[in-house]
Design an enzyme around this catalytic site. Structure first.
Site: not given
Lengths: 472, 463, 92
Positions: B61, B136, B160
């Protein structure tokens, strides 16, 4: 008449090798932005890593200042934007500082002993430095993240002179504890000063904070200036505004710093990246082991033990090194008063002459004590002693060794002196005859000749008694 | 549980075939902000015996630092920043033999549940490209589901990792707070978040976890895993009243209960009276911490710089005003407000006390059962730009996931079935350090409901 | 939240709010704050606030210097620099 009320916020750089929250070198004056890493530059993703030595030193000071020590200390974030602060929050201690509610004695300007209360002692990090150059400012973050200790006093000081005396005594204290060099001119000690005035018996007046004070002398002057300014304001029915003022050292005045009123709200909250610290037995033992006899107590003890004057006491207790040096030499020689005189007089002259500090000089407590013992035992006289002290500095040798090598020891026995007297009598037979015939005035001439023949090493009493014997 | 799946071991050897497979998929889903399969990061040089991830590519990420890769956090603020260092989880995965092939898309600074708050790219759900991948960590979930990487790191502040895993039909694992170092994770809410692992293979989740877990000198909140007495999971707590579930999610939830019973688990109905306070407490604390964590972005040392500024404050304000997106600004404003003097006790301090209460509540559940089962999210993946799922409603829907972050306990979202052709995730939550229970129960569940492959994905390139 | 509070908060956060932002962010922030007030229904009397998720033991680092190998690299990343300094505008 108004009373001045002063409280201090003193910051010192702690003596840690690395910064408070990262492993970068904590050193003054390197090339800009060389001692920086992602942590102290506030890069994304990095975390503060607390230096144990900073904690130990913080607790050591808090303990020496008689504080209640925190059993669970915590860091907080103090939020405000400033270009010299990489994270735009400062890691500090707000809710649970290392120590609170202390008190410490100091010798005031007039020599009396006063007590000042300590509000709290807390650890925090320093910011970087900005250099303003024309239409740009240059940021150097080498200093960002240095370990700082802030000591906040209660408003217990009542004059500029006492504030200066307290600061000097605090400076001695942190030096004794070995936690900071306390040099204000290098920025390793800073002090913000809160000043208000009031009439006797009245509640505290509105306080004004003064910043930009980088010497104890400026602090004294600023407090004195501020007292007058505030008194004039009150006398002319003006209100004193709670504000921050800056000391202008060129004009010897404080000047209002335009503040963005109402915009300061530091929003302190616990630093989630650093878990609370609960001192354990080993930590407490380390803090205890770093306690030393404090400067004032040491001065009192040494003064009493060795019969020193106030001036001598101040002198020998000025630094821990000097006090240790003095105490060792005084004990070793058994003559503290003489050792103090040496240190304040001839030793200072030698240090100045050779441009040395006592720490770096070849003189040791052992050597000074030896010198004084030679003197006290009559093996040398004062003139020779001064020669030997000089020789210690010149040759880095023990005084007794120099004395032997140069044959400077006093002549204290008849066997040694007799042959010399014989020679003097031979050389000055007419004088001897004259004295024997009753002209006592010429005795002094013979004494002088014997001293000359021995380079002044003959013990005067021995000379007198031997001459008396020979001359009948 | 199986070892690391063998097809990925031929990644280097079959690079051309992989690229032919991966490129069109990546074009459809947009999971990466930086995609460098041709030139992955070098793997570390640990001893081969200690290289359980040997040869595996992985995605990270883009709010986790990988040396010499961008670290954009999905923000214009950091669009040009290249990381000078590796996050600890990345360094450890490299040392275990794996190499980074890309940085995955995310909601800006991890703030969102759809990855639509990314300022730098659009990510779609591999199951249905009209829908979001969740967030996210949406890019990580989409990359794993599309078969572009065997595993990816995400970050989990309030769900997330788990929520996008649920949306994309893969495992999403959030460990106990501190067991995975946060060093290198761009901080959003420091006391709540942790790196997490996404993979389609449960065994691989565990292998990666074992390779990267444990105390880190760069993170003083990091912890060693605690060895818990090994005992089989027997009881699973289920919430007595579950309102506001999408009918599809509800159906999968009910089937899950049936499967778990069939597997021999005893289901214990419980209540979590503080559940409805978890979301307000979570957002109060998260935004407060974020307001300080994002203060460092000011355009001076790195990051977005305005063309002209007349003074330092102007520079900082312009940098932040232009560099941050709306959701980030909203959260910074909220967090600044709840910390202000005069409001701090009412909001921030109150939320921290509610946090204590929620942890106590959860502890009571674990006094009665080995695990807690809930849906991961009340709805399956929604469509891009869905007006029925406003930012506010997306926040309310975090209620099942934020509890684990508030209490610091581990949780795992596992693919539990399909509803209307879309994957639905269920979540196990366990007491602190009891990750083993999550893996055990999820593995048992997979014996009855195997993980479904996203249509059109395959590992045929590796043959 | 009224406009004044919003502006004070934005100033503390160093964010400029234009007209449109004021309305949009104002609504979003107010909606969340109203929702946060839900917490007031809970009795938290006597509870300690949780400031750190899981705390086990003291964590400190020994005072050992590790010279930063990245200093030059970090200086190179400056948006504007002069020699080794990071540069910002100064108020004359």
């Amino acid at each position: 008449m108004y009373q001045t009320v002063v409280g201090l916020e003193i910051h010192i750089h702690l003596n840690t090798k690395s910064k408070a929250f990262c492993s970068c070198l904590a050193e003054f004056g390197d090339e800009p932005n060389t001692n920086v890493c992602p942590v102290c530059l506030g890069y994304p993703g990095v975390l503060p890593v607390l230096n144990e030595e900073a904690l130990t030193q913080g607790y050591t000071v808090a303990r020496a200042l008689g504080c209640n020590l925190s059993q669970r200390t915590l860091f907080d974030r103090k939020n405000y934007f400033y270009p010299d602060m990489p994270k735009n929050y400062q890691i500090t201690q707000f809710h649970d500082p290392v120590g609170r509610d202390g008190k410490i004695e100091f010798q005031a300007h007039d020599g009396t002993i006063k007590t000042i209360r300590i509000h709290d002692v807390h650890l925090e990090e320093d910011a970087g430095k900005m250099i303003h150059a024309g239409d740009m400012s240059l940021c150097d973050y080498n200093r960002a993240g240095y370990s700082l200790l802030e000591v906040v006093t209660e408003p217990d000081l009542t004059s500029g002179e006492d504030a200066e005396a307290f600061l000097l005594s605090f400076q001695r204290l942190v030096r004794y504890l070995g936690v900071s060099d306390g040099n204000m001119d290098e920025g390793s000690m800073k002090c913000d000063t809160n000043v208000s005035i009031r009439k006797a018996g009245e509640p505290l007046g509105t306080k004004v904070e003064i910043k930009n004070l980088n010497s104890t002398r400026f602090i004294k002057k600023a407090i004195e200036f501020e007292t007058k300014r505030q008194a004039t304001a009150l006398e002319t029915n003006q209100r004193i505004v709670q504000e921050t003022r800056l000391w202008n050292e060129n004009r010897d005045v404080t000047e209002s710093m335009r503040s963005k009123e109402g915009s300061l709200d530091y929003r302190y909250f616990p630093e989630p990246d650093i878990p609370p610290f609960l001192p354990d037995a080993a930590f407490w033992a380390a803090v205890e082991s770093r306690q030393v006899e404090l400067p004032l107590a040491r001065k009192h003890r040494l003064t009493a033990a060795f019969g020193l004057s106030r001036e001598q006491g101040d002198f020998v207790a000025e630094s821990r090194f000097m006090a240790d040096f003095f105490e060792q030499a005084a004990k070793e020689s058994g003559n503290g008063l003489a050792v103090a005189n040496w240190l304040m007089g001839d030793v200072q002259k030698e240090l100045n002459h050779f441009n040395l500090s006592l720490e770096a000089s070849p003189l040791t407590p052992f050597r000074l004590a030896q010198l004084q013992k030679l003197l006290d035992s009559g093996r040398i006289h004062i003139k020779i002693a001064k020669q030997l002290l000089d020789a210690v500095f010149e040759q880095n040798k023990d005084p007794e060794v120099v004395m032997r090598e140069k044959g400077l020891e006093a002549i204290t026995t008849e066997e040694q002196l007799s042959p010399i007297v014989d020679k003097v009598f031979e050389a000055h037979a007419t004088v001897v005859e004259a004295i024997k015939a009753g002209d006592a005035r010429q005795k002094g001439f013979l004494v002088g000749q014997v001293m000359k023949a021995t380079d002044g090493r003959a013990a005067p009493a021995l000379v007198n008694s031997l001459l008396a014997k020979r001359l009948g | 549980m199986s070892d690391a799946p063998s097809p990925w071991k031929s990644f280097q050897a079959k690079k051309e075939a992989y690229l032919a497979y991966a490129r069109p998929w990546e074009k459809k889903v947009g999971s990466f902000l930086t995609f460098r399969p041709e030139a992955p990061s070098s793997a570390g040089s640990g001893p081969s015996g200690a290289r359980p991830l040997e040869g595996l590519p992985f995605g990270v990420k883009d709010n986790i630092a990988v040396r010499d890769f961008p670290l954009t956090c999905g923000s214009k603020m950091l669009a040009d920043l290249v990381s000078p260092y590796d996050a600890t989880v990345v360094a450890r995965a490299k040392a275990a033999g794996a190499s980074v092939i890309g940085k995955t898309n995310l909601d800006e600074f991890g703030m969102g549940s759809s990855t639509e708050n990314s300022a730098l790219g659009k990510t779609s759900n591999p199951w249905d490209q009209s829908r979001v991948a969740g967030g996210s960590s949406g890019g990580s979930a989409a990359a794993v589901a599309a078969g572009l990487v065997p595993f990816a790191f995400g970050t989990d502040t309030g769900g997330s990792v788990r929520q996008p895993a649920g949306f994309c039909g893969v495992y999403g694992f959030k460990p106990t707070y501190g067991v995975l170092s946060r060093y290198g994770l761009t901080a959003y809410a420091s006391s709540l978040e942790t790196p997490g692992i996404l993979a389609k293979d449960l065994g691989l989740v565990k292998t990666v976890f074992d390779a990267v877990k444990g105390r880190d000198p760069h993170d003083q909140t990091s912890l060693d895993p605690e060895s818990q007495p090994v005992r089989p999971v027997k009881t699973i707590a289920v919430l007595a009243d579950l309102a506001d579930l999408d009918p599809g999610v509800k159906a999968v939830y009910e089937q899950t209960l049936v499967h778990l019973k069939a597997l021999g688990y005893t289901l214990v109905p419980v209540t979590l009276p503080t559940l409805e306070y978890a979301v307000p407490a979570y957002y109060t604390i998260a935004t407060a911490e974020a307001s300080a964590n994002l203060a460092r972005f000011n355009g001076i040392r790195y990051g977005h710089r305005p063309v002209y500024a007349e003074n330092p404050e102007h520079l900082v304000r312009q940098s932040r005003t232009a560099g941050f997106g709306n959701e980030v600004k909203t959260r910074i404003m909220l967090g600044t407000y709840v910390l202000r003097s005069g409001f701090q006790d009412q909001f921030y301090t109150k939320a921290q006390k509610v946090r204590t209460l929620i942890s106590n509540d959860l502890q009571k559940v674990f006094d009665q059962a080995d695990l807690l089962l809930t849906p991961t999210f009340p709805v399956p993946a929604f469509v891009h730009g869905d007006k029925t799922m406003t930012e506010f409603q997306q926040k309310l829907a975090d209620k099942f996931t934020v509890t684990a972050n508030l209490a610091g306990v581990p949780a795992l979202s596992f693919p539990a079935g399909l509803a209307g052709g879309l994957p639905v995730g269920m979540q196990f939550t366990a007491p602190a350090f009891c990750e083993a229970r999550l893996f055990e129960a999820a593995a048992a569940f997979a014996t009855r409901v195997p993980v479904a492959d996203c249509p059109g994905t395959s590992l045929d390139w590796s043959k | 939240m009224d406009i004044g509070e919003l502006e004070t908060t934005a100033a503390l956060a160093q964010i400029d709010l234009g007209e449109g932002d004021l309305a949009r962010l104002g609504d979003a922030v107010s909606q969340m704050l109203a929702y946060f007030e839900k917490m007031n229904a809970l009795d938290t009397e006597g509870l300690q606030p949780t400031t750190h998720a899981l705390v086990k033991d003291n964590r400190v680092r020994p005072d050992i210097v590790e010279p930063s190998a990245l200093a030059d690299d970090l200086v190179d990343r400056a948006p504007e620099r002069e020699d080794r300094f990071f540069v910002i505008p100064n108020v004359l």
